[in-house]
Design an enzyme around this catalytic site. Structure first.
Site, mmCIF file in Angstrom:
data_model
loop_
_atom_site.group_PDB
_atom_site.id
_atom_site.type_symbol
_atom_site.label_atom_id
_atom_site.label_comp_id
_atom_site.label_asym_id
_atom_site.label_seq_id
_atom_site.Cartn_x
_atom_site.Cartn_y
_atom_site.Cartn_z
ATOM 1 N N HIS A 198 10.057 91.975 50.286
ATOM 2 C CA HIS A 198 8.642 91.723 50.575
ATOM 3 C C HIS A 198 8.461 90.599 51.594
ATOM 4 O O HIS A 198 7.617 90.692 52.494
ATOM 5 C CB HIS A 198 7.896 91.370 49.290
ATOM 6 C CG HIS A 198 7.925 92.456 48.264
ATOM 7 N ND1 HIS A 198 7.428 93.713 48.502
ATOM 8 C CD2 HIS A 198 8.405 92.467 46.990
ATOM 9 C CE1 HIS A 198 7.590 94.462 47.419
ATOM 10 N NE2 HIS A 198 8.180 93.728 46.498
ATOM 11 N N HIS A 237 2.822 98.906 45.371
ATOM 12 C CA HIS A 237 3.045 100.302 44.979
ATOM 13 C C HIS A 237 1.780 101.141 45.136
ATOM 14 O O HIS A 237 1.840 102.284 45.616
ATOM 15 C CB HIS A 237 3.559 100.379 43.540
ATOM 16 C CG HIS A 237 4.898 99.747 43.350
ATOM 17 N ND1 HIS A 237 5.493 99.598 42.115
ATOM 18 C CD2 HIS A 237 5.782 99.235 44.241
ATOM 19 C CE1 HIS A 237 6.665 99.012 42.264
ATOM 20 N NE2 HIS A 237 6.855 98.778 43.541
ATOM 21 N N ASP A 240 8.379 100.174 49.156
ATOM 22 C CA ASP A 240 7.861 98.815 49.323
ATOM 23 C C ASP A 240 7.455 98.555 50.772
ATOM 24 O O ASP A 240 6.435 97.898 51.034
ATOM 25 C CB ASP A 240 8.906 97.793 48.890
ATOM 26 C CG ASP A 240 9.020 97.667 47.381
ATOM 27 O OD1 ASP A 240 8.108 98.122 46.657
ATOM 28 O OD2 ASP A 240 10.036 97.108 46.916
ATOM 29 N N HIS A 295 13.306 103.221 47.049
ATOM 30 C CA HIS A 295 12.268 102.323 46.568
ATOM 31 C C HIS A 295 11.967 101.239 47.596
ATOM 32 O O HIS A 295 10.809 100.813 47.736
ATOM 33 C CB HIS A 295 12.648 101.684 45.235
ATOM 34 C CG HIS A 295 11.532 100.851 44.682
ATOM 35 N ND1 HIS A 295 10.455 101.394 44.029
ATOM 36 C CD2 HIS A 295 11.293 99.512 44.753
ATOM 37 C CE1 HIS A 295 9.601 100.437 43.695
ATOM 38 N NE2 HIS A 295 10.092 99.279 44.133
#
Length: 319
Positions: A267, A82, A244, A240
């Site tokens: 991720h 973040h 990421d 969001h």
């Protein structure tokens, strides 16, 4: 500001919060760094001996629950994505990130607090030309039902993200962003991390997500969102995921000129696509923003973009 040159922070700015997994207090300080330094995490509070780790793909040691950076001695800082997204999204090239605990504070689950800290510190132009990693050919990774790719894109950096959850309260969402500081601030920075109540409960029982709460996460059951204030955007979950992506791809070490696309990503997939790109020396080159004097009215490169002229700095076969 002339975005054909590198940038750093004018001064320091500190934020405090809790670690999403430990639940323990943690402070993070953003500060200036020299030309070509990139993003450097400084882990303080380790028996009086600070340790540094460069925020690069090679420093990633885990992507299971968050992006974790470390060195030969082990993990140094978790949930790095973040704050890295905020720095890259706001057009910062070089910065130090001091953290006095094992995790970057989760804040409200978004990058908004880090954007505010960057704006408090101020952004200044440095003497050297900005450099980019330019994607020259598509690189693709498939992991089960998940797919990710980086491909050439002439206009700067684009993120195209599609999510598809079996939970009907989330369902299928997609979002596309052509990165600029203004669009990052307005459309992406406030999008919060999210999860399902059953998954959160399992993490709690396993000793993880001890700092997770309705104050820093969007939480769903099987039919609805449980946060009383609701969503910040109708497609907040997809946004969001874009956040990421920007943070995870900041580990390239330089801004990317290319388009990233993912379907059912996370991720692990983001990191796999980036490492696949960097491993193929024919798939990219480093280019430098043209800083020669231009005629009046010539466009400068935008934040994170290649709006001005670029010139090769070195190709895939030259180190």
């Amino acid at each position: 500001m002339k975005f054909s040159r590198q940038t750093t922070l004018r001064s320091q700015a500190t934020v405090t919060g809790v670690g999403v997994h430990s639940g323990l207090p943690v402070s993070l300080t953003l500060g200036p760094a020299s030309v070509d330094a990139g993003f450097v995490f400084v882990r303080t509070g380790l028996d009086g001996c600070d340790r540094e780790v460069q925020a690069t793909a090679e420093a990633v040691i885990s992507t299971e629950l968050a992006t974790v950076l470390g060195d030969r001695e082990g993990p140094l800082v978790s949930t790095a994505e973040h704050v890295l997204a905020a720095l890259r999204g706001m057009g910062v090239d070089n910065a130090t990130i001091e953290v006095d605990g094992p995790e970057v504070p989760i804040m409200d689950g978004s990058a908004a607090a880090f954007v505010a800290a960057i704006e408090q510190a101020g952004i200044v132009t440095q003497s050297a030309s900005r450099r980019f990693i330019q994607v020259l050919k598509p690189v693709q990774v498939t992991m089960g039902a998940s797919f990710g790719e980086l491909r050439p894109y002439a206009a700067g950096f684009r993120a195209e993200v599609e999510i598809d959850f079996t939970n009907p309260a989330i369902g299928r969402q997609n979002y596309t962003l052509d990165l600029s500081a203004e669009r990052f601030r307005r459309e992406i920075s406030r999008a919060r991390t999210f999860g399902c109540m059953n998954d959160v409960a399992q993490l709690w029982s396993a000793g993880f997500a001890l700092g997770s709460s309705f104050e820093n996460s969007v939480v769903y059951d099987q039919t609805r969102i449980l946060n009383t204030e609701g969503l910040r955007y109708p497609d907040e979950c997809a946004r969001h995921k874009v956040l990421d992506v920007i943070g995870d791809l900041a580990l390239a070490g330089l801004p990317l000129l290319g388009a990233f696309r993912s379907v059912r990503g996370g991720h692990k997939l983001n990191h796999a696509v980036l490492t696949a790109l960097l491993a193929d020396r024919s798939a990219w080159r480093v280019v430098e923003a043209e800083t020669a004097r231009r005629p009046r009215g010539h466009a400068e490169a935008g934040s994170g973009m290649a709006g001005g002229m670029i010139a090769p700095a070195y190709g895939p076969d030259v180190s």
